[in-house]
Write an enzyme that holds these catalytic residues in place. Structure first.
Site, PDB file in Angstrom:
ATOM      1  N   HIS A  82       0.740  -1.143  -0.004  1.00  0.00           N
ATOM      2  CA  HIS A  82      -0.006   0.078   0.113  1.00  0.00           C
ATOM      3  C   HIS A  82       1.028   1.259  -0.009  1.00  0.00           C
ATOM      4  O   HIS A  82       1.904   1.078   0.732  1.00  0.00           O
ATOM      5  CB  HIS A  82      -0.917   0.090   1.238  1.00  0.00           C
ATOM      6  CG  HIS A  82      -1.815   1.450   1.362  1.00  0.00           C
ATOM      7  ND1 HIS A  82      -2.905   1.468   0.412  1.00  0.00           N
ATOM      8  CD2 HIS A  82      -1.530   2.498   1.913  1.00  0.00           C
ATOM      9  CE1 HIS A  82      -3.326   2.791   0.839  1.00  0.00           C
ATOM     10  NE2 HIS A  82      -2.545   3.177   1.747  1.00  0.00           N
ATOM     11  N   ASP A 161     -15.561   1.962   6.677  1.00  0.00           N
ATOM     12  CA  ASP A 161     -14.399   2.980   6.341  1.00  0.00           C
ATOM     13  C   ASP A 161     -14.955   4.010   5.229  1.00  0.00           C
ATOM     14  O   ASP A 161     -14.564   5.071   5.204  1.00  0.00           O
ATOM     15  CB  ASP A 161     -13.148   2.363   5.553  1.00  0.00           C
ATOM     16  CG  ASP A 161     -12.451   3.344   5.198  1.00  0.00           C
ATOM     17  OD1 ASP A 161     -11.759   4.074   5.915  1.00  0.00           O
ATOM     18  OD2 ASP A 161     -11.858   3.499   4.043  1.00  0.00           O
ATOM     19  N   ARG A 168     -15.323  12.238   7.887  1.00  0.00           N
ATOM     20  CA  ARG A 168     -14.007  12.790   8.221  1.00  0.00           C
ATOM     21  C   ARG A 168     -13.694  14.009   7.278  1.00  0.00           C
ATOM     22  O   ARG A 168     -13.233  15.037   7.715  1.00  0.00           O
ATOM     23  CB  ARG A 168     -13.041  11.952   8.215  1.00  0.00           C
ATOM     24  CG  ARG A 168     -13.102  10.767   9.467  1.00  0.00           C
ATOM     25  CD  ARG A 168     -12.060   9.522   9.252  1.00  0.00           C
ATOM     26  NE  ARG A 168     -10.697  10.158   9.296  1.00  0.00           N
ATOM     27  CZ  ARG A 168      -9.520   9.451   8.473  1.00  0.00           C
ATOM     28  NH1 ARG A 168     -10.236   8.147   7.845  1.00  0.00           N
ATOM     29  NH2 ARG A 168      -8.436   9.854   8.209  1.00  0.00           N
ATOM     30  N   SER A 183      -8.065   3.248   8.835  1.00  0.00           N
ATOM     31  CA  SER A 183      -8.758   3.321   7.532  1.00  0.00           C
ATOM     32  C   SER A 183      -8.018   2.748   6.719  1.00  0.00           C
ATOM     33  O   SER A 183      -8.417   1.732   5.931  1.00  0.00           O
ATOM     34  CB  SER A 183      -8.796   5.042   7.166  1.00  0.00           C
ATOM     35  OG  SER A 183      -9.049   4.852   5.852  1.00  0.00           O
ATOM     36  N   LYS A 187      -9.102  -1.729   5.366  1.00  0.00           N
ATOM     37  CA  LYS A 187      -9.160  -2.180   4.006  1.00  0.00           C
ATOM     38  C   LYS A 187      -8.335  -3.235   3.571  1.00  0.00           C
ATOM     39  O   LYS A 187      -8.521  -4.235   2.937  1.00  0.00           O
ATOM     40  CB  LYS A 187      -9.064  -0.928   2.973  1.00  0.00           C
ATOM     41  CG  LYS A 187     -10.148  -0.084   3.052  1.00  0.00           C
ATOM     42  CD  LYS A 187      -9.924   1.274   2.348  1.00  0.00           C
ATOM     43  CE  LYS A 187      -8.994   2.317   2.990  1.00  0.00           C
ATOM     44  NZ  LYS A 187      -9.296   3.697   2.574  1.00  0.00           N
TER      45      LYS A 187
HETATM   46  N1  URA Z   1      -5.847   7.059   2.943  1.00  0.00           N
HETATM   47  C1  URA Z   1      -6.988   6.320   3.426  1.00  0.00           C
HETATM   48  O1  URA Z   1      -7.068   5.119   2.795  1.00  0.00           O
HETATM   49  N2  URA Z   1      -7.362   6.652   4.587  1.00  0.00           N
HETATM   50  C2  URA Z   1      -7.021   7.705   5.265  1.00  0.00           C
HETATM   51  O2  URA Z   1      -7.616   8.025   6.426  1.00  0.00           O
HETATM   52  C3  URA Z   1      -6.198   8.729   4.450  1.00  0.00           C
HETATM   53  C4  URA Z   1      -5.850   8.283   3.331  1.00  0.00           C
END
Ligand code: URA
Length: 434
Positions: A82, A161, A168, A183, A187
């Site tokens: 990621h 999320d 947010r 977050s 995922k």
């Molecule tokens: N990328 C994400 O997937 N979540 C966040 O909170 C910030 C950046």
């Protein structure tokens, strides 16, 4: 249990229990807690923070808000990467096929470009026919057949999320390290992976602009991921100038293909080699990262990585001939060089301004529902530290709508800094936390 009580508890800097965190997330995902209460809790978290236990509980509650893939029937380690996002970052298109060619299973669920940063899904969709919308059943089948599949977020994975992120975004609570950690990890861990390589970008084009902030995020991601039973490494990598030379979807695919064949820009090659070596190391615990760098080189040299990319593209209905003939990718109608205003050394390339220039040409989007033009973008002709003559091209712009060129030129005018002497070198990898 009442949500208002939990908001009060966090407001007063008291940690929530695991049951309380799960209650909040489950009830909010179901629609039983209103946005105003959840927004108040998010703001309390923003100011008060979360303990590591609370962050791990939040990550797990968000991960379990939807399906968690179980890929245990597939042989081979399941490993993903990621990146926190940047400009010109096409590493996924390179390391996913290399890792799959080495026998790993790479279940990659990616995002779209937004603002000045690019997104893997838009790059993949520049390949004619490429389908990023597989069902989870087909995703699993592709992983079994090819070892790698690259798709977009689905409704079924970590729905908490999606809902929380939107809230947010509206309530100024995105920039919180524990919330970002939960977050990202919720995922990724819902993909059913054993190990995760994190590329936390630092610099002008990154989400985290300073080494201090990026380090705090990297430490949090690494420690919470490890706490959740996964092998996790976080590399802090430079995003003070774009990665590689190409910025824009089809242009980046072409550069990724060059890199898969052992060519491509030095910084991109070096970063892909490092990130992939960690993925391979996690997949074969007995090897050292250095040995895995050599395995990366061999998979590139032998053509196995490029062949795997052809197979991934074909499995997802794309045209695999782009790997041998990049002219099959969408091509822009207009090209224009951007000349150096002075002679000297290129001291800075503001990655963010380059990202905005590319977006001005139509390569990115302001809102998630906007569409992108796969053909447009730019290629940097010079990178930081290189010598330039006055009037020499610093970049070439690729456009389909000539009226967009003026805005892109304006962004580029503030992106390049030329100095009489070369700048001190910056490391590509600032730190590795494992
Ligand atoms: N990328 C994400 O997937 N979540 C966040 O909170 C910030 C950046």
């Amino acid at each position: 249990m009442r949500a208002a009580e939990l908001v009060r508890k966090k407001r007063d800097a008291n940690p929530l229990t695991r049951e309380e965190t799960f209650f909040l997330i489950e009830q909010y995902t179901r629609g039983d807690i209103p946005d105003y209460l959840m927004a108040a809790w998010l703001m309390a978290v923003y100011f008060r923070g979360l303990t590591p236990e609370e962050t791990a509980d939040l990550t797990e509650a968000m991960m379990r808000s939807g399906r968690v893939l179980d890929l245990s029937e597939l042989p081979g380690a399941k490993v993903d990467k990621h990146s926190t996002g940047g400009v010109g970052d096409k590493t996924s298109l390179i390391l996913a096929p290399v890792a799959a060619a080495a026998g790993l299973v790479v279940p990659m669920i990616s995002g779209r470009s937004l603002g000045h940063t690019g997104g893997t899904l838009d790059k993949l969709e520049a390949i004619p026919g490429f389908n990023v919308r597989l069902t989870l059943a087909d995703f699993r089948a592709a992983l079994r057949e090819v070892g790698c599949a690259l798709i977009g977020q689905t409704e079924e994975l970590a729905p908490a999320d999606r809902k929380l992120y939107a809230l947010r975004d509206l309530t100024a609570t995105v920039e919180s390290v524990p919330l970002i950690t939960a977050s990202i990890l919720s995922k990724k861990l819902a993909e059913g992976i054993d190990a995760l390589v994190l590329d936390v970008k630092v610099g002008s084009g990154a989400f985290m602009k300073t080494l201090e902030d990026a380090t705090r995020l990297a430490e949090s991601l690494q420690s919470i991921g490890t706490r959740m039973g996964k092998r996790v490494v976080a590399l802090l990598t430079d995003m003070d100038q774009p990665l590689g030379r190409a910025v824009g979807n089809a242009l980046e695919v072409a550069e990724a293909v060059e890199t898969l064949k052992g060519e491509g820009p030095d910084d991109l090659r070096a970063l892909c080699r490092d990130l992939t070596a960690w993925m391979l190391h996690f997949g074969a615990a007995a090897s050292s990262v250095e040995q895995e760098r050599a395995r990366y080189d061999e998979l590139i040299r032998s053509g196995a990585a490029a062949e795997k990319f052809r197979r991934i593209i074909a499995r997802q209905s794309g045209d695999p001939r782009v790997v041998d003939d990049p002219s099959r990718l969408p091509q822009a109608r207009h090209r224009e060089d951007f000349p150096a205003p002075d002679a000297g050394y290129l001291a800075r390339i503001e990655a963010e301004q380059v990202g905005w220039a590319s977006m001005a040409l139509g390569a990115g989007r302001e809102r998630l529902e906007d569409s992108v033009d796969p053909a447009v973008g730019l290629i940097l002709r010079k990178k930081v530290g290189e010598k330039v003559e006055r009037g020499e091209p610093l970049a070439t712009l690729f456009a389909n709508q000539p009226d967009r060129l003026a805005e892109a030129r304006r962004w580029l005018a503030s992106a390049f800094q030329i100095a009489p002497t070369p700048p001190p070198p910056r490391p590509l990898v600032w730190n590795t936390l494992s």
